[in-house]
Design an enzyme around this catalytic site. Structure first.
Site, PDB file in Angstrom:
ATOM      1  N   GLY A  14       0.897  -1.116  -0.023  1.00 21.44           N
ATOM      2  CA  GLY A  14      -0.061   0.078   0.118  1.00 21.44           C
ATOM      3  C   GLY A  14       0.639   1.292  -0.008  1.00 21.44           C
ATOM      4  O   GLY A  14       1.851   1.328   0.498  1.00 21.44           O
ATOM      5  N   ALA A  25      15.560  10.922  -1.620  1.00 21.26           N
ATOM      6  CA  ALA A  25      16.626  10.716  -0.654  1.00 21.26           C
ATOM      7  C   ALA A  25      17.612   9.708  -1.065  1.00 21.26           C
ATOM      8  O   ALA A  25      18.905   9.700  -1.075  1.00 21.26           O
ATOM      9  CB  ALA A  25      16.237  10.630   0.719  1.00 21.26           C
ATOM     10  N   VAL A  26      17.291   8.461  -1.419  1.00 24.24           N
ATOM     11  CA  VAL A  26      17.890   7.399  -1.941  1.00 24.24           C
ATOM     12  C   VAL A  26      18.669   7.769  -2.993  1.00 24.24           C
ATOM     13  O   VAL A  26      19.827   7.614  -3.163  1.00 24.24           O
ATOM     14  CB  VAL A  26      16.896   6.072  -2.305  1.00 24.24           C
ATOM     15  CG1 VAL A  26      17.625   5.011  -3.087  1.00 24.24           C
ATOM     16  CG2 VAL A  26      16.340   5.636  -0.913  1.00 24.24           C
ATOM     17  N   ARG A  75       1.024  -5.484  -5.557  1.00 24.53           N
ATOM     18  CA  ARG A  75       1.160  -6.418  -4.660  1.00 24.53           C
ATOM     19  C   ARG A  75       1.655  -7.830  -5.518  1.00 24.53           C
ATOM     20  O   ARG A  75       0.556  -7.999  -6.535  1.00 24.53           O
ATOM     21  CB  ARG A  75       0.016  -6.767  -3.487  1.00 24.53           C
ATOM     22  CG  ARG A  75      -0.045  -5.619  -2.616  1.00 24.53           C
ATOM     23  CD  ARG A  75      -1.108  -5.787  -1.774  1.00 24.53           C
ATOM     24  NE  ARG A  75      -1.267  -5.078  -0.378  1.00 24.53           N
ATOM     25  CZ  ARG A  75      -1.893  -4.017  -0.343  1.00 24.53           C
ATOM     26  NH1 ARG A  75      -2.717  -3.626  -1.363  1.00 24.53           N
ATOM     27  NH2 ARG A  75      -1.857  -3.035   0.408  1.00 24.53           N
ATOM     28  N   ASP A 106       5.736  -4.909   6.064  1.00 22.23           N
ATOM     29  CA  ASP A 106       6.248  -6.112   6.385  1.00 22.23           C
ATOM     30  C   ASP A 106       6.053  -7.032   5.270  1.00 22.23           C
ATOM     31  O   ASP A 106       7.158  -7.707   4.867  1.00 22.23           O
ATOM     32  CB  ASP A 106       5.445  -6.833   7.705  1.00 22.23           C
ATOM     33  CG  ASP A 106       5.890  -6.473   8.901  1.00 22.23           C
ATOM     34  OD1 ASP A 106       7.089  -5.815   8.877  1.00 22.23           O
ATOM     35  OD2 ASP A 106       5.345  -6.425   9.902  1.00 22.23           O
ATOM     36  N   THR A 128       4.188   2.802   5.735  1.00 21.67           N
ATOM     37  CA  THR A 128       2.944   2.247   5.596  1.00 21.67           C
ATOM     38  C   THR A 128       2.176   3.336   6.661  1.00 21.67           C
ATOM     39  O   THR A 128       2.563   3.517   7.675  1.00 21.67           O
ATOM     40  CB  THR A 128       2.654   0.738   6.107  1.00 21.67           C
ATOM     41  OG1 THR A 128       1.413   0.695   6.551  1.00 21.67           O
ATOM     42  CG2 THR A 128       3.574   0.447   7.161  1.00 21.67           C
ATOM     43  N   ILE A 129       0.934   3.619   6.161  1.00 23.81           N
ATOM     44  CA  ILE A 129       0.340   4.372   7.075  1.00 23.81           C
ATOM     45  C   ILE A 129      -0.487   3.704   8.399  1.00 23.81           C
ATOM     46  O   ILE A 129      -0.839   4.381   9.449  1.00 23.81           O
ATOM     47  CB  ILE A 129      -1.203   4.950   6.491  1.00 23.81           C
ATOM     48  CG1 ILE A 129      -1.985   4.013   6.074  1.00 23.81           C
ATOM     49  CG2 ILE A 129      -0.530   5.611   5.094  1.00 23.81           C
ATOM     50  CD1 ILE A 129      -3.450   4.552   5.635  1.00 23.81           C
ATOM     51  N   ASP A 130      -0.155   2.689   8.332  1.00 26.16           N
ATOM     52  CA  ASP A 130      -0.690   1.531   9.620  1.00 26.16           C
ATOM     53  C   ASP A 130       0.129   1.751  10.641  1.00 26.16           C
ATOM     54  O   ASP A 130       0.075   1.275  11.838  1.00 26.16           O
ATOM     55  CB  ASP A 130      -0.916   0.110   9.086  1.00 26.16           C
ATOM     56  CG  ASP A 130      -2.155   0.036   8.338  1.00 26.16           C
ATOM     57  OD1 ASP A 130      -2.942   1.032   8.065  1.00 26.16           O
ATOM     58  OD2 ASP A 130      -2.140  -1.004   7.484  1.00 26.16           O
ATOM     59  N   ASP A 132       2.523  -0.411  11.440  1.00 18.76           N
ATOM     60  CA  ASP A 132       2.569  -1.552  12.272  1.00 18.76           C
ATOM     61  C   ASP A 132       3.773  -2.516  11.725  1.00 18.76           C
ATOM     62  O   ASP A 132       3.579  -3.628  11.855  1.00 18.76           O
ATOM     63  CB  ASP A 132       1.278  -2.463  11.857  1.00 18.76           C
ATOM     64  CG  ASP A 132       1.287  -2.608  10.365  1.00 18.76           C
ATOM     65  OD1 ASP A 132       2.066  -1.972   9.537  1.00 18.76           O
ATOM     66  OD2 ASP A 132       0.256  -3.402   9.837  1.00 18.76           O
ATOM     67  N   ARG A 174      -6.427  -2.579   9.020  1.00 12.77           N
ATOM     68  CA  ARG A 174      -6.931  -3.879   8.815  1.00 12.77           C
ATOM     69  C   ARG A 174      -6.579  -4.895   9.989  1.00 12.77           C
ATOM     70  O   ARG A 174      -7.225  -5.563  10.551  1.00 12.77           O
ATOM     71  CB  ARG A 174      -6.711  -4.565   7.337  1.00 12.77           C
ATOM     72  CG  ARG A 174      -7.723  -5.834   7.035  1.00 12.77           C
ATOM     73  CD  ARG A 174      -6.922  -6.404   5.586  1.00 12.77           C
ATOM     74  NE  ARG A 174      -7.384  -5.349   4.663  1.00 12.77           N
ATOM     75  CZ  ARG A 174      -6.972  -5.396   3.393  1.00 12.77           C
ATOM     76  NH1 ARG A 174      -6.017  -6.283   3.170  1.00 12.77           N
ATOM     77  NH2 ARG A 174      -7.285  -4.516   2.339  1.00 12.77           N
ATOM     78  N   GLU A 226     -10.807  -0.324  10.608  1.00 11.80           N
ATOM     79  CA  GLU A 226     -11.548  -1.397   9.698  1.00 11.80           C
ATOM     80  C   GLU A 226     -11.421  -2.768  10.149  1.00 11.80           C
ATOM     81  O   GLU A 226     -12.400  -3.466   9.830  1.00 11.80           O
ATOM     82  CB  GLU A 226     -11.177  -1.003   8.185  1.00 11.80           C
ATOM     83  CG  GLU A 226      -9.556  -1.575   8.138  1.00 11.80           C
ATOM     84  CD  GLU A 226      -9.280  -1.231   6.736  1.00 11.80           C
ATOM     85  OE1 GLU A 226      -8.258  -0.768   6.286  1.00 11.80           O
ATOM     86  OE2 GLU A 226     -10.002  -1.811   5.635  1.00 11.80           O
ATOM     87  N   ILE A 254      -8.665   7.849   0.741  1.00 10.18           N
ATOM     88  CA  ILE A 254      -8.110   9.289   1.258  1.00 10.18           C
ATOM     89  C   ILE A 254      -7.087   9.409   2.152  1.00 10.18           C
ATOM     90  O   ILE A 254      -6.205  10.266   1.913  1.00 10.18           O
ATOM     91  CB  ILE A 254      -9.323  10.103   1.694  1.00 10.18           C
ATOM     92  CG1 ILE A 254     -10.471  10.400   0.471  1.00 10.18           C
ATOM     93  CG2 ILE A 254      -8.786  11.345   2.028  1.00 10.18           C
ATOM     94  CD1 ILE A 254     -11.495  11.034   0.728  1.00 10.18           C
TER      95      ILE A 254
HETATM   96  O1  F6P Z   1      -1.668   0.850   3.665  1.00 10.07           O
HETATM   97  C1  F6P Z   1      -2.121  -0.159   4.804  1.00 10.07           C
HETATM   98  C2  F6P Z   1      -3.724  -0.293   4.629  1.00 10.07           C
HETATM   99  O2  F6P Z   1      -4.294   0.933   4.215  1.00 10.07           O
HETATM  100  C3  F6P Z   1      -4.687  -1.209   5.366  1.00 10.07           C
HETATM  101  O3  F6P Z   1      -4.869  -0.380   6.674  1.00 10.07           O
HETATM  102  C4  F6P Z   1      -5.820  -1.449   4.478  1.00 10.07           C
HETATM  103  O4  F6P Z   1      -6.217  -2.688   5.191  1.00 10.07           O
HETATM  104  C5  F6P Z   1      -4.998  -1.722   3.405  1.00 10.07           C
HETATM  105  O5  F6P Z   1      -3.837  -0.995   3.283  1.00 10.07           O
HETATM  106  C6  F6P Z   1      -5.913  -1.821   2.303  1.00 10.07           C
HETATM  107  O6  F6P Z   1      -5.194  -1.564   1.176  1.00 10.07           O
HETATM  108  P1  F6P Z   1      -5.726  -1.858  -0.349  1.00 10.07           P
HETATM  109  O7  F6P Z   1      -7.135  -1.297  -0.559  1.00 10.07           O
HETATM  110  O8  F6P Z   1      -4.759  -1.034  -1.402  1.00 10.07           O
HETATM  111  O9  F6P Z   1      -5.737  -3.362  -0.518  1.00 10.07           O
END
Ligand code: F6P
Length: 328
Positions: A14, A25-26, A75, A106, A128-130, A132, A174, A226, A254
């Site tokens: 994502g 920067a890289v 992906r 990850d 990643t915005i998560d 995690d 997620r 979510e 968004i």
């Molecule tokens: O970027 C991480 C994330 O936003 C998760 O929180 C979310 O579940 C997932 O990506 C959804 O990504 P996509 O809609 O691209 O599968």
């Protein structure tokens, strides 16, 4: 590692605000060290397909403030297979890559480990915005995504207040509630529901709405990650048990867009610099992580075993802010 002459950089999984700043920067750190830099497009799949673009100092200009990723992201199912990874190794040889910088979460780093086992040195940058990724306190994109969600919820609150409504706002996450908890605390939510905490509807929702009502509130904001449950089911239960008719707002993708915040630009710039330095100094095969304010390198395999837990003290603080008391 022998002297590094050429490296690849890719973004995978994502997207997150600040990925472009990391790419910039890289590239600029590489050039400063007389290393050529090639952009691999569409993540690991691009490495399989030899989908690349040459990057120069100029071509990464004006990227600091740009959301998304100019390298595209994907992906890749094929990269999960041995045959796919062998194709990726062939591309690395063809392009003369001495190493690859992989920017993502990850999932991206699991791919990085597999590639490094096949002899291609990889350095990972967490984005990643998560937020995690277990080995790092911070991942690029988190701050920007929180700010975006907060801005949306502040606007929503204005109209909720006027109409005396209950709102369920679904934010991303997620598998992790870092974003929901941060945002929920920052907007003063009535309740925050996260995947890490088993939902007790009576205690976590009903009691909180009732307590809120008793202290004079006539609008109620529930922030739902979510991965913590279905907003529609929650709305039905709130209607049946409490008698309110919640509206549902899904902020959705968004949160992944927009200009990166200052924190994300600055962190991405430092991480991009240290990623290339790792190659320059002959190491590689690590993840660049933030720990207690500084930047460290963690071997990829070890990094993938690290776990990051939701800060339950912060959860408690969020609860106390609304009602001033808690039991445990
Ligand atoms: O970027 C991480 C994330 O936003 C998760 O929180 C979310 O579940 C997932 O990506 C959804 O990504 P996509 O809609 O691209 O599968």
């Amino acid at each position: 590692m022998d002297k590094v002459r050429r490296i690849g950089v890719l973004t995978s999984g994502g997207d997150a605000p600040g990925m472009n700043a990391a790419v910039r920067a890289v590239v600029r750190t590489a050039i400063a060290n007389n290393i050529e830099c090639v952009g691999i497009r569409r993540g690991w799949q691009g490495l399989i397909n030899c989908d690349f673009v040459k990057l120069t100092r100029e071509s990464v200009g004006h990227l600091l403030s740009r959301g998304g990723t100019i390298l595209y992201t994907a992906r890749s199912e094929e990269f999960m297979t041995e045959a796919g990874r062998q194709k990726a190794v062939t591309t690395c040889k063809m392009l003369g890559l001495d190493g690859v910088v992989a920017i993502g979460g990850d999932g991206t780093f699991r791919g990085a480990l597999e590639l490094s086992r096949l002899g291609v040195p990889v350095v990972g940058i967490p984005a990643t915005i998560d937020n995690d990724v277990g080995c790092t306190n911070y991942t690029i994109g988190f701050d920007s995504a929180c700010n975006t969600a907060i801005e949306c919820i502040d606007k929503l609150r204005d109209t909720m207040q006027s109409h005396e409504r209950c709102s369920i706002v679904e934010v991303m996450g997620r598998n992790a509630g870092f974003l929901a908890l941060y945002v929920g605390t920052a907007v003063g939510a009535t309740a925050v529901l996260v995947p890490e905490h088993q939902l007790d509807f009576e205690k976590d929702v009903v009691e909180r709405i009732r307590a809120s009502r008793l202290s004079g509130y006539t609008h109620f904001m529930i922030v739902l990650a979510e991965g913590a449950g279905k907003a529609t089911e929650l709305a039905t239960k709130i209607r049946d048990v409490v008698g309110l008719k919640p509206t549902i707002t899904v902020i959705g993708h968004i949160q992944r867009g927009g200009a990166p915040s200052g924190r994300d630009r600055e962190t991405a710039t430092r991480m991009g610099y240290y990623a290339v330095q790792s190659f320059v100094e002959g190491r590689g095969d690590c993840i660049i992580a933030t720990q207690e304010g500084g930047i460290v390198e963690i071997p990829i395999e070890e990094a993938l075993t690290r776990k990051k837990h939701l800060q339950m003290d912060r959860y408690k603080i969020m609860e106390i802010m609304q009602f001033g008391s808690h039991e445990d």
